[in-house]
Design an enzyme around this catalytic site. Structure first.
Site, PDB file in Angstrom:
ATOM      1  N   SER A 114      10.551  -0.168  -5.608  1.00 25.17           N
ATOM      2  CA  SER A 114      11.303   0.849  -6.339  1.00 25.17           C
ATOM      3  C   SER A 114      10.346   1.775  -7.086  1.00 25.17           C
ATOM      4  O   SER A 114      10.577   2.973  -7.196  1.00 25.17           O
ATOM      5  CB  SER A 114      12.271   0.200  -7.348  1.00 25.17           C
ATOM      6  OG  SER A 114      13.228  -0.593  -6.687  1.00 25.17           O
ATOM      7  N   CYS A 122       1.145  -2.881  -2.762  1.00 20.87           N
ATOM      8  CA  CYS A 122       2.408  -2.599  -3.447  1.00 20.87           C
ATOM      9  C   CYS A 122       2.209  -2.567  -4.969  1.00 20.87           C
ATOM     10  O   CYS A 122       1.738  -1.575  -5.510  1.00 20.87           O
ATOM     11  CB  CYS A 122       3.464  -3.610  -3.023  1.00 20.87           C
ATOM     12  SG  CYS A 122       5.156  -3.069  -3.370  1.00 20.87           S
ATOM     13  N   GLN A 125       0.306   0.219  -7.592  1.00 25.25           N
ATOM     14  CA  GLN A 125       0.890   0.759  -8.820  1.00 25.25           C
ATOM     15  C   GLN A 125       0.001   0.452 -10.022  1.00 25.25           C
ATOM     16  O   GLN A 125      -0.181   1.287 -10.914  1.00 25.25           O
ATOM     17  CB  GLN A 125       2.290   0.173  -9.013  1.00 25.25           C
ATOM     18  CG  GLN A 125       3.269   0.549  -7.899  1.00 25.25           C
ATOM     19  CD  GLN A 125       4.446  -0.418  -7.781  1.00 25.25           C
ATOM     20  OE1 GLN A 125       4.704  -1.207  -8.698  1.00 25.25           O
ATOM     21  NE2 GLN A 125       5.144  -0.363  -6.652  1.00 25.25           N
ATOM     22  N   HIS A 180       3.680  -2.931   2.826  1.00 23.72           N
ATOM     23  CA  HIS A 180       3.274  -4.324   3.043  1.00 23.72           C
ATOM     24  C   HIS A 180       2.639  -4.478   4.418  1.00 23.72           C
ATOM     25  O   HIS A 180       3.340  -4.520   5.435  1.00 23.72           O
ATOM     26  CB  HIS A 180       4.491  -5.252   2.933  1.00 23.72           C
ATOM     27  CG  HIS A 180       4.932  -5.484   1.528  1.00 23.72           C
ATOM     28  ND1 HIS A 180       4.886  -6.720   0.926  1.00 23.72           N
ATOM     29  CD2 HIS A 180       5.415  -4.632   0.584  1.00 23.72           C
ATOM     30  CE1 HIS A 180       5.337  -6.626  -0.321  1.00 23.72           C
ATOM     31  NE2 HIS A 180       5.665  -5.360  -0.550  1.00 23.72           N
ATOM     32  N   GLU A 198       1.475  -7.070   5.683  1.00 21.84           N
ATOM     33  CA  GLU A 198       1.744  -8.410   6.222  1.00 21.84           C
ATOM     34  C   GLU A 198       3.180  -8.583   6.706  1.00 21.84           C
ATOM     35  O   GLU A 198       3.542  -9.630   7.247  1.00 21.84           O
ATOM     36  CB  GLU A 198       1.428  -9.466   5.152  1.00 21.84           C
ATOM     37  CG  GLU A 198       2.509  -9.705   4.120  1.00 21.84           C
ATOM     38  CD  GLU A 198       2.683  -8.572   3.092  1.00 21.84           C
ATOM     39  OE1 GLU A 198       3.632  -8.635   2.293  1.00 21.84           O
ATOM     40  OE2 GLU A 198       1.865  -7.620   3.107  1.00 21.84           O
TER      41      GLU A 198
END
Length: 738
Positions: A672, A617, A621, A711, A713
């Site tokens: 986002s 995540c 980025q 994700h 997990e």
């Protein structure tokens, strides 16, 4: 109290039932307001009530039963005087009766149908003879225990028979028990109910309980089977043709639902008596209606039924009258196989609830069930009190309705039982035409399948379960029968597979034991991708970082979690200086943007020290920005949302972190910000995209860095997929491979 004591009483009963007449009823399933955990059983009953067609025998099985024959004979003579029986005779230890033919259809009202002469007239007479008030004497568990065969429905509805039937097969077999072991698992208590009977100058007090043995004989040593055996009654593929015939009936408007079944058989050896089958089923398939019944005549029923048939009890406080009898049923229709874990279960529950065909099946079952009750219940009392509730069993998930009504004062529990014969969940609708269709299409008589087992209480109560998920043992052969609910939009092949799935748990109990553990013991140890490796997990103040760490530890790696910042990099540098350079650094998710955590500084540190990196995540980025790409902001933030993703060609190549995974699968998204595909730097390959084109994974073309936007997990990403991604990352991200 009593001779049984408490500890181990049920297990002793299980063993005794291999060679003694009797029954054990258990509930190994809890559902608030519906089922609790309990067990109840007995052996050596004094009386046996058995019947086929219009003939019925009440047999004294021991000296205690002989005491009861005189009042039983008087009760049967009274029934004959009332015009219900045409014959009553006593021959040593047996009272034999014959029921008069029923009146012509149309000569009585439909509300009176359950009171027409039948074997149930005999049962009702015995209930009246031994009746007592539980309000005054307490719950003695006194009543008739046993099994009700499918063919009893022909005593309620005139059906043209087309199946060949064994003339010795019984339609009803009930025992009067006088010493009952009861275990309440929810209260961790047990007790024995011991009863004596007296009539005129005779009493059972002090008389022995022992009966003639009724032993199990394995197939090879059983002269009754004459060596004959057939593995199934319906050749594979033929069931689909019966489904096609049903669909034709639906199209013509003759039926709108039908339940067809088929039978599977296995030979039993001396190492697999009914007690062994029962213990296997109890362990593998806990259910609200578990049972082991020795029916005598080398016949047993071993079951784990999920479905209540009819349950009746007096309710003092209700809106109709004090002590009115409440009747309840729980129609089951709608089935899907269990998943490998709770997450797959949840996905399958969702698909089941959203399935319109399954909803239609249950709706029809419940509408017919409400009609059955309306025949004999107080106006306005028939209500659906639970709709499409989920019940989970060892291999299957079901949707279940819960229906209740209150009987009018002129009707009793036996009326309720008869009016529901048999449940639409095992016959179809309209019920009479469906029963005829079943009779014409199935390859063998149902015997006990689709009937019921349980208790007819002498206090007016009743508790019965449908005879489903049941092994019938007869002459050393185990039979398993399973059915499928058919509608016009049924798929014939799928319906045949459903019957095989339902039968599988029963067949496993017959053919496989639980003792063969050698393969497990001798198996070679599994090498994990993280064995011998050390990982630093950089925590970017996220709420899921420790779950991610747990997943990483499951790979076999040693994991240290450090809060992001200069101190974390200093700690890693110290490890490097001491010769303990980590094998990988994992960049966790987190709030905000990569700049808030100076992720570019972290990545420069990893490059300088040649430490492979994997990002999740925020980690993705950060890599995009560090290597020259740009981020965008979603028009609608996705937090806790499932999304299907598709692997690009690069993601499908050998050496990808997605190796061994499907080309498309669902993942969990919490973000986002995202990496702009059109601004992706030349050194990064996009390896997965969402259905709306958002970059979901990347890898560096020359350096051992990769990341995912989703994700792995989260519970919304299948654990087997999430673990596989992390294992692959540990395998393929290495400077040594460059």
């Amino acid at each position: 109290s009593g001779v049984w004591g408490s500890e181990g009483a049920i297990e002793r009963l299980v063993d005794l039932l291999d060679h003694k007449r009797g029954a054990l009823l258990t509930s190994g399933y809890e559902f608030p307001g519906r089922y609790a955990r309990w067990s109840l059983g007995f052996v050596n009953p004094p009386l046996e009530i058995s019947g086929t067609g219009s003939r019925c025998k009440i047999t004294a099985l021991n000296a205690r039963g002989q005491v009861l024959l005189e009042p039983v004979l008087e009760a049967m003579n009274r029934l004959k005087d009332s015009g219900v029986l045409s014959k009553v005779s006593l021959d040593e230890d047996v009272v034999e009766v014959e029921v008069v033919p029923p009146s012509e259809v149309g000569s009585f009202s439909e509300e009176e149908r359950s009171r027409q002469p039948s074997l149930f007239s005999v049962v009702r007479s015995l209930v009246d003879l031994f009746g007592y008030s539980s309000d005054e004497l307490g719950d003695l568990q006194l009543g008739l225990y046993g099994a009700f065969g499918y063919d009893l429905t022909f005593q309620f509805e005139p059906i043209r028979k087309s199946q060949e039937r064994d003339p010795t097969q019984r339609d009803i077999l009930l025992y009067l028990a006088d010493e009952i072991v009861v275990v309440d698992q929810s209260r961790h208590s047990s007790w024995t109910v011991s009863l004596d009977f007296s009539y005129k100058s005779k009493s059972t007090k002090g008389l022995p309980h022992d009966c003639e043995p009724a032993p199990f004989l394995a197939f090879e040593h059983n002269p009754r089977n004459e060596g004959k055996f057939s593995a199934r009654d319906t050749p594979k593929g033929d069931f689909t043709r019966s489904v096609d015939r049903a669909k034709h009936e639906f199209k013509m408007g003759n039926l709108f639902e039908a339940v067809l079944s088929q039978t599977f058989r296995e030979k039993l050896d001396k190492e697999t008596p009914p007690s062994v089958l029962f213990r296997r089923l109890r362990s593998r398939n806990p259910s609200p209606y578990g049972f082991l019944i020795n029916l005598g005549e080398d016949e047993y029923l071993v079951g784990a039924s999920p479905e209540m048939f009819v349950r009746c009890e007096k309710v003092e406080n209700n809106e109709y009258r004090a002590g009115a009898i409440r009747v309840e049923t729980c129609p089951i229709s709608g089935t899907v196989a269990r998943g490998v874990d709770a997450l797959e279960d949840a996905a399958r529950v969702k698909s089941l609830i959203m399935n319109l065909k399954e909803e239609s099946e249950l709706t029809m079952c419940t509408d017919v069930d409400r009609n059955d009750k309306s025949r004999i219940c107080e106006p306005g009392s028939v209500k659906v009190i639970g709709r499409r509730q989920i019940e989970m069993y060892s291999r299957l998930i079901h949707t279940v309705d819960h229906v209740e009504g209150y009987l009018r004062p002129e009707f009793d529990a036996l009326d309720a039982f008869l009016c529901h014969t048999w449940a639409v969940t095992v016959t179809g609708a309209p019920k009479t035409w469906a029963i005829q269709f079943v009779e014409d299409q199935e390859r063998s008589a149902r015997c006990w399948y689709g009937g019921a087992v349980g208790l007819v209480g002498f206090d007016g109560s009743m508790n019965t379960g449908l005879t489903l998920r049941t092994v019938r043992v007869k002459n050393g052969i185990a039979e398993v029968r399973a059915g499928a609910t058919l509608l016009y939009d049924s798929d014939p092949e799928a319906e045949e597979l459903e019957t095989e799935l339902k039968a599988s748990a029963m067949l496993d109990a017959i053919t496989s034991n639980d003792l063969a553990m050698e393969d497990t013991v001798l198996a070679e140890p599994v090498t994990k991708a993280g064995d011998g490796k050390s990982i630093i997990l950089i925590d970017h103040e996220d709420s899921f970082v420790h779950t991610l760490g747990n997943y990483l530890r499951q790979t076999g790696a040693d994991v240290m979690t450090l809060r992001s910042g200069p101190s974390a990099l200093a700690r890693i540098q110290a490890l490097i200086d001491s010769g303990k350079k980590p094998d990988m650094v994992v960049l966790s998710p987190g709030p905000g943007s990569p700049k808030d955590f100076e992720l570019s500084t972290t990545l420069s540190f990893l490059e300088k020290n040649k430490i492979p990196g994997f990002g999740v995540c925020l980690g993705l980025q950060g890599m995009v920005e560090h290597f020259g790409g740009e981020l965008g902001v979603l028009g609608y933030p996705l937090h806790g949302k499932p999304t299907p993703i598709a692997l690009t060609q690069s993601g499908q190549n050998s050496g990808s972190i997605f190796e061994g995974l499907p080309e498309q699968f669902d993942v969990a998204r919490y973000h986002s910000l995202y990496g702009l595909n059109e601004k992706m730097p030349e050194c990064l390959d996009v390896t997965a995209l969402s259905e709306d084109g958002i970059v979901m994974a990347i890898k560096h073309k020359t350096l051992p860095y990769a990341a995912v936007q989703f994700h792995p997990e989260s519970i919304l990403t299948s654990p087997k997929h999430g673990m596989k991604i992390l294992q692959n990352a540990l395998k393929v991200l290495s400077y040594e491979c460059e």
